[in-house]
Design an enzyme around this catalytic site. Structure first.
Site, PDB file in Angstrom:
ATOM      1  CD  GLU A   1      41.772  36.208  40.017  1.00 13.49           C
ATOM      2  OE1 GLU A   1      40.713  36.224  39.371  1.00 13.49           O
ATOM      3  OE2 GLU A   1      42.582  35.277  39.947  1.00 13.49           O
TER       4      GLU A   1
ATOM      5  CB  ALA B   1      42.153  27.327  49.251  1.00 10.23           C
ATOM      6  CE  LYS B   2      35.271  30.701  47.420  1.00  7.99           C
ATOM      7  NZ  LYS B   2      33.851  31.059  47.178  1.00  7.99           N
TER       8      LYS B   2
ATOM      9  CB  THR C   1      45.515  29.413  45.701  1.00 11.05           C
ATOM     10  OG1 THR C   1      46.529  30.338  46.098  1.00 11.05           O
ATOM     11  CG2 THR C   1      45.204  28.492  46.871  1.00 11.05           C
TER      12      THR C   1
ATOM     13  NE  ARG D   1      41.166  32.504  37.193  1.00 12.55           N
ATOM     14  CZ  ARG D   1      40.002  31.943  36.873  1.00 12.55           C
ATOM     15  NH1 ARG D   1      39.965  30.730  36.389  1.00 12.55           N
ATOM     16  NH2 ARG D   1      38.867  32.605  37.036  1.00 12.55           N
TER      17      ARG D   1
END
Length: 247
Positions: free
Chosen positions: A202, A197-198, A3, A1
């Protein structure tokens, strides 16, 4: 998150700084800002190739120009997601979603109730892995955190008071408890993420718990529905199912 959110903000700030440098170069050469290109560490005027300099030289000239000019880019980013309707569960809490599949292998001692994770493999949709080594480290850390939730970490409360407030009393996974971990980055560029990106880690946390619980069930035939799966809880579940004989 981080990133995803900070990356988009940083990307916009860089684009803002780029526009400022293009504007300064346009003033310096007497051309329009849209005619200034920055490419391969150089800046030049599109219609006048002789007007060119390195990116570093452009930044130096901006700083030391008459009066000086600080090139400071600004950028911000909000997911722009729709808030959830808490009554009906409608809405979109995020602009991007991630997916992860994980397999865990466990050894179960049915006499003591001890569970040891012996192997894991996770396939994680990370969008574009900007830094593959960092993504791998994040996902490995996520698996260890998931192991802690599944098998070790238990915050014991009594009337609002924490009964195990120190690391002497709060059990966590240690280095010898960590199994081999294999990571498969599934790179599918996300259109809303910075350079596609993601998140990383997580999803690997949330998939570790059901993978371990399912592996325990496969090994013993019982489901433990309360975390963490302590030896006491597992032995009780085994006894209720007639899998072991109480001593």
């Amino acid at each position: 998150r981080v990133t995803y959110l900070a990356g988009n903000a940083a990307k916009r700030a860089a684009a803002d700084a780029k526009r400022q440098l293009q504007g300064f170069a346009a003033e310096f050469w007497g051309v329009k800002p849209e005619d200034v290109e920055l490419r391969e560490r150089k800046v030049f005027a599109r219609e006048a190739p002789e007007k060119a300099m390195s990116f570093r030289e452009l930044a130096r000239r901006a700083i030391y120009s008459a009066g000086g000019r600080a090139i400071i880019g600004h950028g911000s980013y909000s997911e722009g997601a729709f808030a959830l309707d808490m009554e009906y569960g409608w809405g979109s809490p995020s602009a991007a979603f991630t997916f992860c599949a994980q397999v865990a292998e466990v050894d179960v001692d049915t006499e003591t109730g001890q569970v040891r994770v012996t192997d894991t493999i996770a396939a994680h949709d990370v969008g574009t892995a900007i830094n593959p080594m960092a993504v791998e480290g994040q996902n490995e850390g996520g698996i260890v955190q998931g192991m802690g939730q599944a098998l070790y970490e238990d915050l014991i409360m009594d009337k609002g008071k924490t009964l195990n407030p120190t690391f002497l009393d709060f059990k966590m996974a240690r280095a010898p408890d960590v199994p081999p971990m294999r990571m498969l980055d599934v790179e599918i560029e996300d259109p809303s993420g910075p350079f596609g990106a993601k998140e990383g880690s997580e999803a690997s946390i949330t998939t570790t718990v059901p993978a371990i619980i399912s592996a325990i069930h496969d090994a013993t035939g019982v489901w433990v529905t309360e975390l963490p799966v302590t030896p006491e809880k597992l032995l009780q579940a085994l006894q209720e199912k007639g899998r072991v004989v109480p001593k």
